[in-house]
Design an enzyme around this catalytic site. Structure first.
Site, PDB file in Angstrom:
ATOM      1  N   HIS A  55       0.851  -1.188   0.000  1.00  0.00           N
ATOM      2  CA  HIS A  55       0.000   0.000   0.000  1.00  0.00           C
ATOM      3  C   HIS A  55       0.889   1.240   0.000  1.00  0.00           C
ATOM      4  CE1 HIS A  55       0.535  -0.698   4.463  1.00  0.00           C
ATOM      5  NE2 HIS A  55       0.931   0.545   4.329  1.00  0.00           N
TER       6      HIS A  55
HETATM    7  P1  TYD Z   1      -1.611  -2.671   7.500  1.00  0.00           P
HETATM    8  O1  TYD Z   1      -1.084  -1.294   7.691  1.00  0.00           O
HETATM    9  O2  TYD Z   1      -2.379  -2.949   6.250  1.00  0.00           O
HETATM   10  O3  TYD Z   1      -0.434  -3.748   7.633  1.00  0.00           O
HETATM   11  P2  TYD Z   1       0.870  -4.077   6.781  1.00  0.00           P
HETATM   12  O4  TYD Z   1       1.179  -2.914   5.927  1.00  0.00           O
HETATM   13  O5  TYD Z   1       1.909  -4.336   7.793  1.00  0.00           O
HETATM   14  O6  TYD Z   1       0.618  -5.311   5.998  1.00  0.00           O
HETATM   15  O7  TYD Z   1      -2.488  -3.060   8.769  1.00  0.00           O
HETATM   16  C1  TYD Z   1      -2.999  -4.369   8.966  1.00  0.00           C
HETATM   17  C2  TYD Z   1      -4.258  -4.253   9.796  1.00  0.00           C
HETATM   18  O8  TYD Z   1      -3.976  -3.706  11.075  1.00  0.00           O
HETATM   19  C3  TYD Z   1      -5.324  -3.362   9.147  1.00  0.00           C
HETATM   20  O9  TYD Z   1      -6.587  -3.982   9.331  1.00  0.00           O
HETATM   21  C4  TYD Z   1      -5.282  -2.100   9.956  1.00  0.00           C
HETATM   22  C5  TYD Z   1      -4.762  -2.534  11.323  1.00  0.00           C
HETATM   23  N1  TYD Z   1      -3.921  -1.503  11.961  1.00  0.00           N
HETATM   24  C6  TYD Z   1      -4.441  -0.771  13.020  1.00  0.00           C
HETATM   25  O10 TYD Z   1      -5.591  -0.956  13.433  1.00  0.00           O
HETATM   26  N2  TYD Z   1      -3.653   0.185  13.610  1.00  0.00           N
HETATM   27  C7  TYD Z   1      -2.389   0.443  13.171  1.00  0.00           C
HETATM   28  O11 TYD Z   1      -1.699   1.327  13.736  1.00  0.00           O
HETATM   29  C8  TYD Z   1      -1.868  -0.321  12.062  1.00  0.00           C
HETATM   30  C9  TYD Z   1      -0.472  -0.071  11.534  1.00  0.00           C
HETATM   31  C10 TYD Z   1      -2.663  -1.272  11.498  1.00  0.00           C
END
Ligand code: TYD
Length: 138
Positions: A55
């Protein structure tokens, strides 16, 4: 920023206070990192072969540190890709907003520490590569 390029991302050498009994690294808002730190989170227990990220962020700036172990971060500005391998707790990767990122190649026991400029907000995410490319070209 929409115009951010992968060359705006930089490795930052973080200070280490070294003693025989171990090391300490401290990170302060607007000193070691060029933003106010609003949130700290960390990834751990990442299974071998898993990829994270996939992303971009519209506003969020981050500093990523391999607090333990190692992993790779692939940055993409829509034109150029750049890969960084993090494997030291006193080296951070500063990532401005507006870059597509993927994290992979996690070693066993890796801890990916993230210092972020804002609280979590789903509205700040560009979740598909096509959405990211459209936003970059607006
Ligand atoms: P995401 O940022 O998509 O993870 P990555 O980039 O590491 O694969 O986040 C994964 C899930 O966690 C998504 O449902 C959102 C949640 N999340 C939170 O609730 N708070 C946060 O601070 C972060 C970073 C993620």
């Amino acid at each position: 920023m929409k115009s951010t390029s992968v060359f705006d991302a930089t490795l930052i050498q973080l200070p280490a206070i070294s003693q025989e009994k171990g090391n300490i690294t401290a990170i302060n808002s607007n000193i070691e990192v060029p933003f106010d730190i609003s949130r700290v989170y960390y990834l751990y227990d990442v299974p071998g072969g898993a990829a994270r990220g996939g992303h971009a962020h519209i506003e969020l700036q981050q500093l990523i540190v391999a607090a333990s172990g190692s992993f790779d971060i692939i940055l993409d500005d829509g034109i150029v890709k750049r890969t960084f391998s993090l494997n030291r707790p006193n080296i951070g990767l500063y990532m401005p907003s507006g870059l597509w990122r993927e994290l992979d190649n996690f070693s066993s026991g890796a801890i990916c520490l993230v210092l972020a400029s804002h609280e979590y907000s789903e509205e700040d995410y560009l979740r598909t590569y096509s959405e990211f490319k459209e936003w970059k070209n607006e």
